[in-house]
Design an enzyme around this catalytic site. Structure first.
Site, PDB file in Angstrom:
ATOM      1  N   HIS A  88       0.798  -1.230   0.000  1.00 14.67           N
ATOM      2  CA  HIS A  88       0.000   0.000   0.000  1.00 14.67           C
ATOM      3  C   HIS A  88       0.825   1.273   0.000  1.00 14.67           C
ATOM      4  CE1 HIS A  88      -4.197  -1.355   0.652  1.00 14.67           C
ATOM      5  NE2 HIS A  88      -3.606  -2.444   1.125  1.00 14.67           N
TER       6      HIS A  88
ATOM      7  N   LYS B 284      -9.206  13.680   3.911  1.00 13.97           N
ATOM      8  CA  LYS B 284      -8.252  12.562   3.963  1.00 13.97           C
ATOM      9  C   LYS B 284      -7.412  12.756   5.210  1.00 13.97           C
ATOM     10  CE  LYS B 284      -6.995  13.952  -0.170  1.00 13.97           C
ATOM     11  NZ  LYS B 284      -7.001  12.699  -0.884  1.00 13.97           N
ATOM     12  N   ARG B 285      -6.639  11.772   5.592  1.00 14.20           N
ATOM     13  CA  ARG B 285      -5.754  11.965   6.730  1.00 14.20           C
ATOM     14  C   ARG B 285      -4.839  13.161   6.495  1.00 14.20           C
ATOM     15  NH1 ARG B 285      -5.897   8.029  10.983  1.00 14.20           N
ATOM     16  NH2 ARG B 285      -4.076   9.142  11.750  1.00 14.20           N
TER      17      ARG B 285
ATOM     18  N   LYS C 101       0.290  14.541   1.470  1.00 10.24           N
ATOM     19  CA  LYS C 101      -1.004  14.845   0.844  1.00 10.24           C
ATOM     20  C   LYS C 101      -1.171  16.343   0.573  1.00 10.24           C
ATOM     21  CE  LYS C 101      -3.397  10.821   2.907  1.00 10.24           C
ATOM     22  NZ  LYS C 101      -4.182  10.161   1.842  1.00 10.24           N
TER      23      LYS C 101
ATOM     24  N   THR D 215      -8.726   6.710  -2.663  1.00 11.76           N
ATOM     25  CA  THR D 215     -10.078   6.244  -2.973  1.00 11.76           C
ATOM     26  C   THR D 215     -11.103   7.355  -2.796  1.00 11.76           C
ATOM     27  OG1 THR D 215     -10.179   5.315  -0.738  1.00 11.76           O
ATOM     28  CG2 THR D 215      -9.777   3.772  -2.550  1.00 11.76           C
TER      29      THR D 215
ATOM     30  N   LYS E 192     -14.667   8.261  -4.868  1.00  9.88           N
ATOM     31  CA  LYS E 192     -15.981   8.559  -4.273  1.00  9.88           C
ATOM     32  C   LYS E 192     -16.490   9.918  -4.750  1.00  9.88           C
ATOM     33  CE  LYS E 192     -14.200   6.469  -0.039  1.00  9.88           C
ATOM     34  NZ  LYS E 192     -13.516   6.857   1.211  1.00  9.88           N
TER      35      LYS E 192
HETATM   36  C1  PLP Z   1     -12.242   6.957   1.530  1.00 10.42           C
HETATM   37  C2  PLP Z   1     -11.797   7.350   2.874  1.00 10.42           C
HETATM   38  C3  PLP Z   1     -10.450   7.610   3.130  1.00 10.42           C
HETATM   39  C4  PLP Z   1      -9.387   7.564   2.055  1.00 10.42           C
HETATM   40  O1  PLP Z   1      -9.199   8.886   1.552  1.00 10.42           O
HETATM   41  P1  PLP Z   1      -7.954   9.214   0.586  1.00 10.42           P
HETATM   42  O2  PLP Z   1      -8.246  10.616   0.158  1.00 10.42           O
HETATM   43  O3  PLP Z   1      -8.013   8.257  -0.540  1.00 10.42           O
HETATM   44  O4  PLP Z   1      -6.743   9.112   1.408  1.00 10.42           O
HETATM   45  C5  PLP Z   1     -10.084   7.972   4.401  1.00 10.42           C
HETATM   46  N1  PLP Z   1     -10.996   8.066   5.392  1.00 10.42           N
HETATM   47  C6  PLP Z   1     -12.302   7.840   5.180  1.00 10.42           C
HETATM   48  C7  PLP Z   1     -13.266   7.974   6.313  1.00 10.42           C
HETATM   49  C8  PLP Z   1     -12.749   7.467   3.923  1.00 10.42           C
HETATM   50  O5  PLP Z   1     -14.051   7.217   3.726  1.00 10.42           O
END
Ligand code: PLP
Length: 793
Positions: free
Chosen positions: A336, A522-523, A528, A630, A634
């Site tokens: 990952h 995101k985190r 990022k 991901t 979404k």
């Molecule tokens: C989809 C999702 C992530 C992943 O987000 P990235 O922008 O791809 O790092 C992290 N936390 C939650 C709650 C999510 O639903």
């Protein structure tokens, strides 16, 4: 049902009772299919796939279960007749935050998709008593509170005491050769832990399949209870701490003993229960790999490899070669990350004292690897790839050497693994490497999260897409249909107004639904680049201060992000964003043009609220650093336009929608690697030579931003004086230009909505249904829904 459970009628019952009543009803409704699925798998001796993951970031399950059972509308209607609002009672469910971010959410999407695609596939993990911490902002600083998600009970789980197994730690081990010629291990002074499984049904959409998520809880074994009171309490606390709390580190390696205990705990319990279940079919252990596939989600469960070896050698008395063959054929591994700080490596001392027998086996795997490779590869390459090196056990090396498949999570990521990060291994095992681009479940992320959009799509193209997401491509026929584009705009407007209400209620910030909703969720991590986003906001602020008539479309910048509690720099960025929000949100002179909304406690439930309301999807990581992402998928699926670097799956999003329908900027992965090679990036030059950037960066240290002196200074230094590890200053100009383009495009509503439509239409390939079908077909060799084969193409 309510009457049975609580001896009260509906009029008296409160939301909580209604929630639990409905939950219990749903659980018993699926119970028959759950046991018949298990019986069928057993009877047909179907090969099973087990997805081992430290994290499952599930989100609330009531609505998802109702949807998958096909009774969402019936139940909603029935409740309405009783004067009950389903939306209100689903809020009662605690959001099980048993994961940090993308990796854990992927595992949750995968188990949903496996059940939907009728793959005999199950999750295996830890039942953490406390999930990821609850985030609060106090004076703009992140404060972490415990997340006691089990406090009011969990309707979805079933405790299965009769399936408990024992996991052993510590002690001494020695081998004795028996008369039959195999080595029998003897253990002394081990600490035994009882692993108790809690099973949760994972319900397929529109079928009768119900798979299982098995989460293990650590308990004191019964026979240990006969000791003095204080020793008993101490030992119990020590043991129960194993499944007490999820480590809150994302993309960061935590080298603590408790973490290693957690990893071995759920690995050993899971594999023991798989073997016990396998043996119930009466088959010989020699055929294990024909009936069982075990998937290792990142290296956290990599001890699966020596643990299966241990059981095959010590309990089943197979010889090494034979056991090793079976192990490799059973195991597969997903990488990952390429970030070195996330690569797990355990000190030899720690692993050999905690897991003496497992360490013996790891040493032997390593010894044989070195011996076998000596004739084929250079000493340098062998030293670089062996498992035990420099006093540590390297978990990624163990996972690669012990698996038949190693996959990356997006095309670019897999290419970087092959060419750079795991190049030596790629030369040694070329056929083991493959790509499986991540995916998301359309059930949670569109059908549930965005009901108005679901309805509109169904009106336009029917509902085949709900089962076969690539059918969304039919929407392209409406790209020039003004009526459809306006309807799409209207739905976005409704979702934005809905979210604006939430923001007003929760944060007391008023936002205009006609502004651009620009979302980065995101985190919080330096790679990022939330900072790049913030520097652009500061630029707009300065522009407006200089000239209040600066012509920009009003924007709401929405952030959601938790930082690991030990990640000081990330927490400083949170504080800085909150301080800039204070500054901007309270400045009447620009108030109607810019707003910053930093939502506390980002998690799955909040994502479901934010994503349908997003216009712009910020995916601005430094190229090569985000393995897939991901949230990009979404957001695209919900009609947001992506503003992105060519990183992770952003590249594949561009390929789907075409360059005209995504805004790309910044360094490419190749350019980043070139900079690494020639060491020619000097961030200070960008500060010196770019007056706009200089003016923006100076706000971090000249008192413009209230109450963030330390943070401003530290962040300024990291960017200007300490090298700017993630090339924020390098990409600033291009990012600003890309944002200008967004502003211009948004002001042409039809063009914007056409882009939104094309993004929705192109999002089909990112269904996790396809991702798991590819795993099932290429890696696990397990069966799937007969009509799903054509989805693989
Ligand atoms: C989809 C999702 C992530 C992943 O987000 P990235 O922008 O791809 O790092 C992290 N936390 C939650 C709650 C999510 O639903």
């Amino acid at each position: 049902m309510l009457t049975e459970l609580y001896s009260m009628d509906v009029a008296q019952s409160e939301d909580t009772e209604q929630y639990f009543a409905l939950g219990n009803l749903v659980r018993s409704y699926c119970a028959k299919n759950w046991s018949s699925t298990n019986r069928l798998y057993m009877k047909k001796e179907k090969k099973q796939a087990y997805y081992f993951s430290m994290e499952f970031l599930l989100g609330r399950m009531l609505k998802s279960n109702l949807l998958n059972l096909g009774i969402l509308e019936t139940v909603r209607g029935g409740l309405k007749e009783l004067g009950i609002d389903l939306e209100k009672i689903v809020q009662i469910e605690a959001d099980p935050g048993l994961g940090n971010g993308g990796l854990g959410r992927l595992a949750a999407c995968f188990i949903d998709s496996m059940a939907t695609c009728e793959i005999p596939g199950h999750g295996n993990g830890i039942r953490f008593k406390y999930g990821l911490f609850k985030q609060k902002f106090v004076n703009g600083y992140q404060v972490e509170l415990p997340e006691n998600w089990l406090q009011n009970g969990n309707v979805w789980e079933t405790r299965r005491m009769n399936m408990a197994v024992t996991v052993s730690f510590y002690g001494k081990v020695w081998l004795e050769e028996t008369v039959n010629g195999y080595m029998l291990p003897h253990y002394e002074n081990t600490e035994r832990v009882l692993a108790v499984p809690y099973d949760t049904p994972i319900i397929g959409y529109g079928n009768n399949t119900v798979n299982t998520l098995r989460l293990w809880s650590a308990e004191l074994p019964a026979q240990d209870e006969a000791m003095d009171y204080w020793s008993y309490i101490q030992r119990r606390n020590r043991i129960e701490s194993i499944s007490e709390v999820l480590y809150p580190d994302d993309s960061n390696y935590e080298g603590r003993l408790l973490r290693l205990k957690q990893e071995y705990f759920f690995v050993s319990a899971g594999i023991q229960s798989i073997i016990r279940h396998y043996k119930k079919m009466g088959l010989s252990i020699n055929h294990l790999a024909e009936k069982v596939a075990i998937h290792i989600n990142d290296t956290h469960p990599a001890l699966c490899i020596p643990e299966l070896m241990r059981l095959l050698l010590d309990e089943e008395h197979l010889d090494w070669e034979h056991a090793w063959n079976i192990t490799i054929n059973v195991m597969s591994y997903t990488n990952h990350t390429i970030m070195s700080e996330a690569l797990e490596k355990w000190p030899i001392d720690m692993i050999s004292s905690l897991l003496p027998r497992v360490y013996q086996i790891i040493s032997e795997i390593d010894r044989r690897y070195v011996e076998k490779m000596a004739a084929l590869h250079s000493t340098g390459k062998i030293e670089r790839t062996r498992i035990i090196e420099g006093g540590h056990v390297k978990m990624a090396h163990l996972a690669i050497i012990g698996s038949h498949s190693i996959n990356g999570v997006a095309k670019l990521h897999t290419a970087i693994l092959k060419e750079k990060v795991l190049h030596d291994f790629f030369l040694i095992y070329p056929s083991r490497f493959n790509n499986k681009t991540n995916g998301i479940t359309q059930r949670r992320w569109l059908m549930l999260a965005n009901e108005p959009l679901r309805e509109l799509i169904n009106e336009k193209i029917g509902n085949d897409w709900e089962k076969t997401l690539t059918e969304l491509k039919m929407l392209k026929a409406f790209r020039n249909d003004e009526e459809t584009l306006k309807e799409l705009a209207e739905i976005k407007r409704i979702n934005k107004a809905h979210f604006a209400e939430y923001v007003l209620d929760a944060l007391k910030i008023e936002v205009d639904p006609d502004a651009i909703f620009d979302v980065q969720i995101k985190r919080l991590h330096a790679y990022k680049r939330q900072l790049l986003n913030l520097l652009h906001i500061l630029k707009l602020y300065l522009d407006l201060k200089e000239d209040p008539k600066t012509d920009i479309h009003p924007r709401v910048f929405i952030f959601g992000a938790k930082a690991a509690p030990s990640y000081t720099y990330a927490k400083e960025i949170i504080k800085l964003i909150n301080s800039v929000a204070e500054l901007i949100n309270h400045d009447a002179s620009i108030n109607n043009k810019l707003k910053i909304v930093f939502i506390e406690n980002y998690g799955v439930s909040l994502a479901e609220k934010i994503i349908p309301a997003a216009d712009v999807s910020e995916q601005i990581s430094l190229a090569s650093k985000e393995a897939s992402g991901t949230s990009n998928m979404k957001l695209m699926l919900n009609g947001a336009v992506t503003l992105a670097t060519l990183d992770g799956a952003n590249v594949e999003i561009r390929d789907r929608v075409g360059s005209e329908n995504i805004i790309i900027f910044g360094l490419t992965d190749k350019e980043v690697y070139q900079y690494y090679q020639d060491g020619s990036y000097h961030s200070h030059d960008y500060y010196e030579n770019n007056p706009v950037l200089q003016r923006v960066l100076n706000t971090l240290i000249d008192g413009t931003i209230p109450d963030a002196e330390t943070e401003g200074r530290d962040i300024f230094n990291s960017l200007v004086n300490y090298g700017d590890e993630y090339f924020v200053l390098r990409d600033f100009d291009e990012y600003v230009a890309a944002q200008k383009k967004i502003d211009k495009l948004y002001r042409d509503p039809l063009t914007w909505q056409r882009m939104a439509l094309i993004n929705i239409a192109g999002a089909g390939v990112f269904s996790s249904d396809y991702t798991v079908l590819q795993y099932a077909n290429d890696i696990w060799d397990v069966a799937y829904r007969p009509d799903a084969g054509e989805l693989l193409n």
